[in-house]
Design an enzyme around this catalytic site. Structure first.
Site, PDB file in Angstrom:
ATOM      1  N   GLU A 142      47.622  84.027  48.904  1.00  0.00           N
ATOM      2  CA  GLU A 142      47.040  83.280  50.031  1.00  0.00           C
ATOM      3  C   GLU A 142      48.170  82.661  50.861  1.00  0.00           C
ATOM      4  O   GLU A 142      49.302  82.552  50.381  1.00  0.00           O
ATOM      5  CB  GLU A 142      46.117  82.182  49.490  1.00  0.00           C
ATOM      6  CG  GLU A 142      44.979  82.770  48.671  1.00  0.00           C
ATOM      7  CD  GLU A 142      43.933  81.747  48.267  1.00  0.00           C
ATOM      8  OE1 GLU A 142      44.167  80.526  48.438  1.00  0.00           O
ATOM      9  OE2 GLU A 142      42.872  82.188  47.772  1.00  0.00           O
ATOM     10  N   GLY A 350      79.342 103.910  56.282  1.00  0.00           N
ATOM     11  CA  GLY A 350      79.939 103.356  57.493  1.00  0.00           C
ATOM     12  C   GLY A 350      78.885 103.142  58.558  1.00  0.00           C
ATOM     13  O   GLY A 350      77.745 102.765  58.261  1.00  0.00           O
ATOM     14  N   GLU A 374      54.767  91.362  43.980  1.00  0.00           N
ATOM     15  CA  GLU A 374      54.463  91.533  42.544  1.00  0.00           C
ATOM     16  C   GLU A 374      55.305  90.585  41.692  1.00  0.00           C
ATOM     17  O   GLU A 374      55.713  90.922  40.581  1.00  0.00           O
ATOM     18  CB  GLU A 374      54.733  92.980  42.101  1.00  0.00           C
ATOM     19  CG  GLU A 374      53.881  93.977  42.822  1.00  0.00           C
ATOM     20  CD  GLU A 374      52.579  94.246  42.112  1.00  0.00           C
ATOM     21  OE1 GLU A 374      52.342  93.614  41.086  1.00  0.00           O
ATOM     22  OE2 GLU A 374      51.814  95.078  42.622  1.00  0.00           O
TER      23      GLU A 374
END
Ligand code: TGC
Ligand code: FAD
Length: 395
Positions: A142, A350, A374
């Site tokens: 939430e 690079g 998770e």
């Protein structure tokens, strides 16, 4: 963007292949071929444009990547956990977002319906989810309760007419914008956490898309908003109450992530290895310089250790002996290893390392989500800390 050729050579320094059965190798081969043919050529383009490749949903279903360990009578694959792990490894070798789609569908949507649902719920939802006709999502986090889901506010109240009224909001939900079905965790009037199946189209239920992510750009993320949603009581998962319900699903998904993150690491390593043999500076391939060899040597060492850990975890999972704490360690380790390997591989390329010509920067950015969702790296350290000391440092 030009269609890419995928020349991936899978690293296997300690002959881990010899530990796999023929069936497990076959499963891996079919998913590897799928990724080479259908994911690698298109995924960079989708990620750059922050689009979810919707076509993968029926493709992954057809390939058996949704719920591979669920029994065949419900449309699952009836496979063992090492096969499942290898599938996740190969999918995430292509892209963490593709693996996410499969993890959520299999471990976080099909698994709870199979494990905590009744026969009607299993028969109604599992075959459609297994085939990819329907996509599912899992709502636990939430806006104000991420690492600590036990404090969730989303709630259900008995409406007295065979329905419950669902209110609240979930955030950071993978697959949400495209999902037909959401497994949602909410508090009942007795303050117990329960799971329920919410379907798109129920009045008061919306799934706004989350925009602006620099990570998992080819995975769709959204919110789940519930405004007095009338959910039939028959959609409540009857066989679990309490936080152990969602946490049990997370153990299954974390297992797949441990394999998946190493898939991404294998791709970064292989890309850096091939590049180091081709890229000439100061008159010789950069792979001939000691500093680059140190990076490659450390990468293959960490990949090998994690491959062996994953295999052993798979054996324990197949025997029903794995602990959530062991899975937590493997998830944390794999994510840390993969994140470090992606960063080092990017440096080895690079300037080319920051472009979409190579997969490495995409993996590197994706892994920032994988190491966060998770359970964050810190949360998994605390799970291991508590397991070895017996002392709870969360609160
Ligand atoms: P705690 O008191 O420790 O546990 C409550 C009950 O649950 C049991 N349990 C587990 N069961 C199965 N698997 C696990 N991993 C379990 N961990 C705990 C526990 O035995 C207990 O059972 P019982 O019978 O005694 O009631 O709970 P706590 O509130 O202290 O929390 C512990 C903590 C912090 C470890 C837990 O809240 C946690 O893991 N937090 C991290 C949150 C998290 O991982 N959220 C993930 C949201 S989903 C997501 O990110 C999907 S991304 C997918 C993708 O796109 O691929
Ligand atoms: P917070 O919990 O606010 O943590 C912030 C920081 O504080 C972290 O560094 C954390 O480690 C640290 N911290 C927190 N508690 C402690 C403590 N006790 N001790 C020490 N440090 C602590 N969730 C779902 O439910 N379903 C999904 O499908 C889903 N998909 C996701 C997809 C993406 C791309 C992302 C980024 C997230 C997804 N999540 C999903 C949510 C994810 O699980 C949470 O982001 C994660 O659990 C962390 O919660 P948070 O973001 O609220 O961070």
């Amino acid at each position: 963007m030009a269609v890419k050729t995928d020349n991936f050579q899978s690293p296997d320094y300690f002959n881990v292949d010899e530990l796999l059965s023929d069936e497990q190798k076959l499963v891996r081969e079919s998913v590897r071929n799928y990724v080479k043919k259908e994911i690698s050529p298109i995924i960079e383009d989708y990620a750059q444009k922050a689009l979810f490749p919707e076509q993968i949903v029926p493709q992954l279903g057809g390939l058996g990547c949704f719920g591979p360990t669920i029994p065949e009578q419900y449309g699952g694959g009836g496979l063992d956990y090492i096969s499942y792990g290898l599938m996740m490894q190969e999918l995430e070798r292509g892209d963490s977002g593709v693996r996410s789609t499969a993890s959520v569908q299999g471990s976080l949507v099909m698994y709870p319906i199979y494990q905590y649902g009744n026969e009607e719920q299993r028969n109604k939802y599992l075959p459609k989810l297994a085939s990819g006709e329907w996509l599912g999502c899992f709502g636990l986090t939430e806006p104000n309760h991420g690492s600590d889901p036990s404090s969730m506010l989303t709630n259900i109240k008995d409406n007295g007419d065979g329905y419950v009224l669902l209110n609240g909001a979930k955030m950071w939900i993978s697959n949400a914008p495209f999902a037909q079905v959401a497994v949602v965790w909410a508090r009942n009037e007795q303050n117990e956490i329960q799971g329920l199946i919410v379907e798109r189209g129920m009045e008061g239920f919306s799934t706004p898309t989350t925009h602006g992510k620099w990570s998992l750009r080819a995975s769709a993320t959204g919110e789940l908003v519930f405004d007095n949603v009338k959910v039939p009581k028959e959609n409540i998962l009857p066989n679990v109450k309490g936080l152990k319900g969602p946490l049990g699903c997370l153990t299954k998904a974390r297992y797949g992530i441990a394999w998946g993150a190493i898939g991404a690491a294998m791709d970064c390593y292989d890309t850096a290895l091939q590049y180091s043999k081709e890229r000439i500076q100061f008159g010789k391939p950069i792979g001939g310089f000691q500093l680059q060899q140190k990076k490659l040597a450390e990468m293959i060492t960490e990949i090998t250790k994690a491959q062996l850990l994953n295999w052993r975890m798979g054996v324990l999972m197949n025997e029903g002996k794995v602990t959530p704490q062991q899975v937590s360690m493997a998830k944390r380790n794999a994510c840390e290893v993969a994140t470090n390997i992606a960063r080092n591989a990017r440096q080895m390329l690079g300037g080319m390392g920051i472009t979409g010509e190579y997969s490495v920067m995409r993996h590197m950015m994706n892994l920032e989500s994988v190491i966060t969702y998770e359970g964050t790296h810190d949360i998994h350290l605390l799970i291991t800390g508590m397991d070895v000391t017996g002392l709870n440092a969360f609160k």
